[in-house]
Design a protein around this motif. Sequence first.
Motif, short mmCIF file in Angstrom:
data_model
loop_
_atom_site.label_atom_id
_atom_site.label_comp_id
_atom_site.label_asym_id
_atom_site.label_seq_id
_atom_site.Cartn_x
_atom_site.Cartn_y
_atom_site.Cartn_z
N ASP A 7 0.85 -1.14 0.02
CA ASP A 7 0.18 0.06 -0.07
C ASP A 7 0.92 1.29 0.03
N LEU A 8 1.90 1.17 0.47
CA LEU A 8 2.60 2.41 0.64
C LEU A 8 3.73 2.64 -0.59
N GLU A 9 3.75 1.83 -1.58
CA GLU A 9 4.55 1.87 -2.63
C GLU A 9 4.07 3.16 -3.48
N LEU A 10 4.82 4.03 -3.60
CA LEU A 10 4.55 5.24 -4.77
C LEU A 10 4.50 4.78 -6.17
N GLU A 11 3.56 4.99 -6.88
CA GLU A 11 3.55 4.57 -8.42
C GLU A 11 4.33 5.35 -9.20
N ASP A 12 4.47 6.67 -9.15
CA ASP A 12 4.97 7.61 -9.62
C ASP A 12 5.45 8.70 -8.94
N ARG A 43 -3.41 7.21 2.27
CA ARG A 43 -4.71 6.81 2.33
C ARG A 43 -5.68 8.29 2.00
N PHE A 44 -5.47 9.04 2.92
CA PHE A 44 -6.28 10.30 2.72
C PHE A 44 -6.31 10.96 1.06
N LEU A 45 -4.91 11.07 0.44
CA LEU A 45 -4.87 11.26 -0.67
C LEU A 45 -5.71 10.41 -1.50
N ARG A 46 -5.63 9.17 -1.46
CA ARG A 46 -6.38 8.31 -2.38
C ARG A 46 -8.00 8.44 -2.33
N HIS A 136 1.74 -7.17 8.75
CA HIS A 136 2.71 -6.22 7.80
C HIS A 136 2.70 -6.80 6.47
N PRO A 137 2.86 -5.95 5.54
CA PRO A 137 2.12 -4.29 5.53
C PRO A 137 1.17 -4.11 5.24
N GLN A 138 -0.06 -4.76 5.37
CA GLN A 138 -1.31 -4.40 5.24
C GLN A 138 -1.92 -3.44 6.06
N THR A 139 -2.42 -2.45 5.47
CA THR A 139 -3.21 -1.15 6.20
C THR A 139 -4.75 -1.18 6.19
N LYS A 140 -5.15 -2.17 5.65
CA LYS A 140 -6.90 -2.35 5.33
C LYS A 140 -7.33 -3.58 6.29
N PHE A 141 -8.74 -3.37 6.41
CA PHE A 141 -9.43 -4.46 7.07
C PHE A 141 -10.55 -4.95 6.44
N MET A 142 -11.07 -6.14 6.42
CA MET A 142 -12.25 -6.83 6.13
C MET A 142 -13.37 -6.99 6.85
N ILE A 143 -14.60 -6.69 6.51
CA ILE A 143 -15.64 -6.79 7.55
C ILE A 143 -16.89 -7.74 7.04
N GLU A 173 -9.76 4.53 3.07
CA GLU A 173 -8.80 3.62 2.42
C GLU A 173 -8.24 2.71 3.48
N ARG A 174 -9.27 2.36 4.53
CA ARG A 174 -9.15 1.20 5.55
C ARG A 174 -9.95 0.00 5.23
N LEU A 175 -11.20 0.01 4.37
CA LEU A 175 -11.81 -1.01 4.26
C LEU A 175 -11.42 -1.59 3.09
N ARG A 176 -11.31 -2.99 2.83
CA ARG A 176 -10.86 -3.60 1.67
C ARG A 176 -12.10 -4.03 1.29
N LYS A 177 -13.07 -4.87 1.96
CA LYS A 177 -14.29 -5.51 1.49
C LYS A 177 -15.10 -5.52 2.78
N LEU A 178 -16.40 -5.30 2.37
CA LEU A 178 -17.51 -5.54 3.41
C LEU A 178 -18.46 -6.58 2.70
N PHE A 179 -18.57 -7.77 3.23
CA PHE A 179 -19.46 -8.71 2.86
C PHE A 179 -20.84 -8.76 3.74
#
Length: 254
Positions: A7-12, A43-46, A136-143, A173-179
């Motif tokens: 998640d932290l990798e800057l694309e450009d 996360r806030f930028l995205r 590590h290094p995940q920053t999101k969670f699943m609900i 940008e914390r939520l990955r998926k909500l089932f």
Amino acid sequence: METTRHDLELEDDQQAEALAAVKASLLIVDSNAQSLTDSDYLRFLRARNFDKEKTVKLLVQHLKWRRSFVSSGYIKEEEIATELERKQIMLQGHDKFGCSIAIVLSARHVAFHRDFEEIKRLFVYCFDKAAASNLHPQTKFMIILDLEGWGLTNMDIRGYLAVLEILQNQFPERLRKLFILHVPYLFWGAWKVVSPFIDKVTREKIVFVDDKHLKETLLAEVEKDQLPTIYGGVQDLLPIQDCVVPNWPPSTIA
């Protein structure tokens, strides 16, 4: 299949420039921004599509909210003792991407017997602890939102909207998926009221699961040894307050 890129990798260079600009602008406005990590900024930028002005505005609001609502740096369990006794939120295991899994048993929520501020504190506690328990290094969670047994006594439109606002604006940008599981017909009335307030990004992460495909849907996302038995796994349900998370409670959380 979702990307597993860190998640932290800057694309450009454009992202790097936006990150540096937002950092510089925010530090001028709020010295508490020093507590934020690059992950927080990204996360806030995205969440604001890398619009620097909108991101700074959101972060200023977030830091102010954090100081006011979570003045100790985290929600203490004694502040939400009544709601924790209901054992309506579980926290256990990780999905195939390293995201922690929170399970909400919605039928254990009693709308007429809840304290509105305590419900908000409960979910801030949930989101913070879920994020802290990631691999590590995940920053999101699943609900997993389980509506088994849900009825009129559980319907809480005001509470849903408050939790949604917190998730979208304070935990972007914390939520990955909500089932959403075991959806009763009655629920669609509540959904009609709440859904207009769900932003496009969050909406795309919501999956309504047909009962016939419940196990296969969840097992496609989570290994069997990480799921509770009620969903085809092997674990017992674990109330969030009983989940042991390294370095919890924290001193501060952004």
